[in-house]
Scaffold this active site. Structure first.
Site, short mmCIF file in Angstrom:
data_model
loop_
_atom_site.label_atom_id
_atom_site.label_comp_id
_atom_site.label_asym_id
_atom_site.label_seq_id
_atom_site.Cartn_x
_atom_site.Cartn_y
_atom_site.Cartn_z
N SER A 35 0.83 -1.20 0.00
CA SER A 35 0.00 0.00 0.00
C SER A 35 0.86 1.25 0.00
CB SER A 35 -0.86 -0.02 1.27
OG SER A 35 -1.49 1.22 1.47
N TYR A 88 -2.38 -1.05 11.00
CA TYR A 88 -2.57 -1.60 9.65
C TYR A 88 -1.38 -1.26 8.76
CZ TYR A 88 -3.83 -1.80 4.76
OH TYR A 88 -3.78 -2.04 3.41
N LYS A 125 1.87 -3.64 6.81
CA LYS A 125 2.38 -3.67 5.42
C LYS A 125 3.89 -3.48 5.41
CE LYS A 125 -1.47 -4.48 3.41
NZ LYS A 125 -1.72 -5.82 2.88
P1 NAD Z 1 -10.98 -7.08 1.08
O1 NAD Z 1 -11.22 -7.06 2.54
O2 NAD Z 1 -12.11 -6.81 0.17
O3 NAD Z 1 -10.31 -8.45 0.64
C1 NAD Z 1 -9.46 -9.20 1.50
C2 NAD Z 1 -9.98 -10.62 1.53
O4 NAD Z 1 -9.12 -11.40 2.38
C3 NAD Z 1 -11.40 -10.76 2.08
O5 NAD Z 1 -12.19 -11.48 1.17
C4 NAD Z 1 -11.21 -11.50 3.41
O6 NAD Z 1 -12.31 -12.35 3.67
C5 NAD Z 1 -9.93 -12.27 3.15
N1 NAD Z 1 -9.16 -12.60 4.37
C6 NAD Z 1 -8.77 -11.76 5.37
N2 NAD Z 1 -8.09 -12.45 6.31
C7 NAD Z 1 -8.04 -13.75 5.89
C8 NAD Z 1 -7.49 -14.94 6.42
N3 NAD Z 1 -6.86 -14.96 7.61
N4 NAD Z 1 -7.62 -16.09 5.73
C9 NAD Z 1 -8.26 -16.10 4.53
N5 NAD Z 1 -8.81 -15.01 3.98
C10 NAD Z 1 -8.71 -13.84 4.65
O7 NAD Z 1 -9.78 -6.03 0.80
P2 NAD Z 1 -9.24 -5.45 -0.57
O8 NAD Z 1 -9.60 -4.02 -0.65
O9 NAD Z 1 -9.59 -6.35 -1.69
O10 NAD Z 1 -7.69 -5.51 -0.28
C11 NAD Z 1 -6.89 -6.60 -0.70
C12 NAD Z 1 -5.46 -6.36 -0.26
O11 NAD Z 1 -4.99 -5.12 -0.77
C13 NAD Z 1 -5.27 -6.28 1.26
O12 NAD Z 1 -4.04 -6.88 1.58
C14 NAD Z 1 -5.21 -4.80 1.50
O13 NAD Z 1 -4.48 -4.49 2.66
C15 NAD Z 1 -4.49 -4.31 0.26
N6 NAD Z 1 -4.76 -2.91 -0.06
C16 NAD Z 1 -6.04 -2.48 -0.20
C17 NAD Z 1 -6.29 -1.14 -0.50
C18 NAD Z 1 -7.69 -0.61 -0.62
O14 NAD Z 1 -7.88 0.61 -0.52
N7 NAD Z 1 -8.70 -1.44 -0.84
C19 NAD Z 1 -5.20 -0.25 -0.67
C20 NAD Z 1 -3.91 -0.75 -0.53
C21 NAD Z 1 -3.69 -2.07 -0.22
C1 WQD Z 2 -9.60 9.56 0.59
C2 WQD Z 2 -9.75 11.05 0.82
C3 WQD Z 2 -10.16 11.67 3.10
C4 WQD Z 2 -14.06 9.74 3.44
C5 WQD Z 2 -7.03 4.60 2.87
C6 WQD Z 2 -5.99 3.95 3.73
C7 WQD Z 2 -4.80 3.57 2.89
C8 WQD Z 2 -5.21 2.74 1.69
C9 WQD Z 2 -6.31 3.39 0.92
C10 WQD Z 2 -5.09 0.40 2.26
C11 WQD Z 2 -9.04 11.55 2.06
C12 WQD Z 2 -11.35 12.01 2.23
C13 WQD Z 2 -12.85 10.22 2.96
C14 WQD Z 2 -15.08 10.68 3.75
C15 WQD Z 2 -13.63 12.48 3.05
N1 WQD Z 2 -5.75 1.48 2.08
N2 WQD Z 2 -12.63 11.54 2.77
N3 WQD Z 2 -14.82 12.01 3.54
O1 WQD Z 2 -7.42 7.66 3.66
O2 WQD Z 2 -6.42 8.02 1.35
O3 WQD Z 2 -6.46 5.77 2.31
O4 WQD Z 2 -7.39 3.73 1.80
O5 WQD Z 2 -3.91 0.23 2.21
O6 WQD Z 2 -3.93 2.86 3.72
O7 WQD Z 2 -5.58 4.87 4.74
O8 WQD Z 2 -8.61 6.78 1.59
O9 WQD Z 2 -10.92 6.78 0.76
O10 WQD Z 2 -10.50 6.94 3.25
O11 WQD Z 2 -9.94 8.88 1.80
O12 WQD Z 2 -13.44 13.67 2.88
O13 WQD Z 2 -16.15 10.33 4.20
O14 WQD Z 2 -11.15 11.34 1.02
O15 WQD Z 2 -9.94 12.65 4.06
O16 WQD Z 2 -8.53 12.82 1.77
P1 WQD Z 2 -7.20 7.18 2.30
P2 WQD Z 2 -10.07 7.27 1.88
#
Ligand code: NAD
Ligand code: WQD
Length: 341
Positions: free
Chosen positions: A126, A151, A155
């Site tokens: 991330s 969290y 990572k």
């Molecule tokens: P998500 O929660 O939709 O998907 C994660 C999946 O992993 C879920 O289906 C959950 O049931 C499964 N899971 C969690 N723990 C588990 C375990 N112990 N055993 C088996 N399955 C398990 O999340 P996502 O948004 O699809 O994110 C996927 C990956 O990408 C994560 O590692 C997340 O940290 C990373 N990521 C997400 C974002 C984002 O904004 N969505 C941003 C950066 C990184």
């Molecule tokens: C985006 C922008 C908020 C909600 C998060 C995690 C990051 C990564 C991605 C996993 C920001 C603003 C949001 C609302 C708002 N995930 N906002 N009103 O915070 O950039 O990142 O998701 O790895 O680790 O921290 O994403 O979608 O929450 O916010 O004004 O109700 O929208 O302040 O500027 P963020 P977000």
């Protein structure tokens, strides 16, 4: 035909990636404990691709059960490890739950890879590892900042675990993909993001507000040092993001690289403010959005967007979809969910 084990494959990014892998002719084994996703996501995947992926409901914290999957499918070529908990605020409340789940799942995967002689992994990282970057756009070489949530720390620790494991394991190749802000849904609206409860992220909150589930969107701060005062992020279409995983898998399988840990930023390279997202949503969907300006959200950074040149040049991947098309896909998905309730 390459066989790919996708942990977290019924989740948001995982399900979109499974679709792209299947459409590229790869075989997929999904491993997910459904802790943050639903079994019916499998139907969505099948309706798009015409192919039913293998599915194993397994908690990766359970080492024995994890090994059981590899025994059942002995010919896995590579792993894409999505499985993790991802809610930043919840991780502050329940740090041990996050450290246990996110670290143990990765450790069990790496142990199984060693035991079953699997050499390739793509890991979900991330942009949170950069914190508030000193230089924008932020490149993969930028120094990592102290994580501001458990969290985010998982990572960083996972990337360290991967690097240390590679140093001690000949032939292991890992690509860590640092996602910026993934948004949107598959254009068919058969799969998308399924937030549980009140969404923390901007775009699901916007679509739920437009759908009438929430009264109004709170814009967290309009006094940042940005052109319109709201915070800036790099919003990346989830299908574009999914396609990068196919590139990463091909790179690992084709290169047969020895003991390499590579990191790629996955974003568009373009920063957009919260107000720009609101206006793009209104313009592209014709929906009027109620919003109000409130205080900054604790822990938020001012601006971050990716230097994508390394992913463009080396991975051969580039984000293609524009913000309006992406927000339309998020809205189409929201309407699809609402029509079923
Ligand atoms: P998500 O929660 O939709 O998907 C994660 C999946 O992993 C879920 O289906 C959950 O049931 C499964 N899971 C969690 N723990 C588990 C375990 N112990 N055993 C088996 N399955 C398990 O999340 P996502 O948004 O699809 O994110 C996927 C990956 O990408 C994560 O590692 C997340 O940290 C990373 N990521 C997400 C974002 C984002 O904004 N969505 C941003 C950066 C990184
Ligand atoms: C985006 C922008 C908020 C909600 C998060 C995690 C990051 C990564 C991605 C996993 C920001 C603003 C949001 C609302 C708002 N995930 N906002 N009103 O915070 O950039 O990142 O998701 O790895 O680790 O921290 O994403 O979608 O929450 O916010 O004004 O109700 O929208 O302040 O500027 P963020 P977000």
């Amino acid at each position: 035909m390459a066989k790919i084990l996708v942990s977290g494959g019924t989740g948001y990014i995982g399900s979109h990636t499974v679709v792209e892998l299947l459409e590229e002719g790869m075989e997929v084994v999904i491993v997910d404990d459904l802790s943050n996703s639903e079994r019916k996501v499998l139907d969505g995947i099948t309706s798009i691709t015409g192919i039913e992926p293998h599915f194993e409901e397994v908690d990766l914290k359970d080492r024995k059960a994890t090994y059981g999957v590899f025994e059942k499918y002995p010919d896995i070529n590579a792993i894409i490890h999505f499985a993790a908990f991802k809610a930043v605020g919840e991780s502050v409340q329940k740090p041990l739950v996050y450290y246990e789940n996110n670290l143990l799942s990765l450790i069990h995967m790496l142990e199984a890879m060693k035991h079953f002689n699997i050499d390739n992994m793509v890991f979900s990282s991330s942009c949170t590892v950069y914190g508030e970057p000193d230089v924008l756009p932020v490149s993969e070489n930028a120094p990592l900042k102290k994580a501001n949530s458990p969290y985010g720390n998982t990572k960083q620790i996972c990337e360290d675990i991967l690097q240390d494991t590679i140093n001690s394991t000949e032939g292991l190749g890992v690509i860590s993909l640092r996602y910026f802000n993934p948004i949107g849904a598959h254009p068919t609206a058969s799969i998308g993001e399924l937030p549980i409860g009140v969404p923390n992220n901007l775009v699901p909150f916007i679509t739920q507000t437009a759908a009438g589930l929430r009264e109004s969107l709170s814009v967290f701060g309009d006094d940042y040092n940005t052109p319109d005062g709201s915070a800036i992020r790099d919003y990346i279409n989830v299908v574009d993001l999914a396609k990068a995983h196919v590139k990463a898998i091909r790179r690992l399988l084709d290169q047969k690289q020895l003991s390499a840990f590579e990191v790629f930023n996955l974003g568009t390279g373009r920063g957009l403010s919260v107000f720009e997202i609101i206006h793009a949503f209104e313009k592209s969907t014709g929906q009027k959005l109620n919003y109000k300006i409130v205080d900054r959200r604790e822990g938020d950074i001012e601006k971050v967007y990716a230097d994508t040149s390394y992913a463009n040049d080396e991975l051969g991947w580039k984000a293609e979809k524009g913000i309006e098309e992406t927000l339309q896909s998020a809205w189409k998905w929201e309407m699809n969910i609402q029509s079923k309730h």
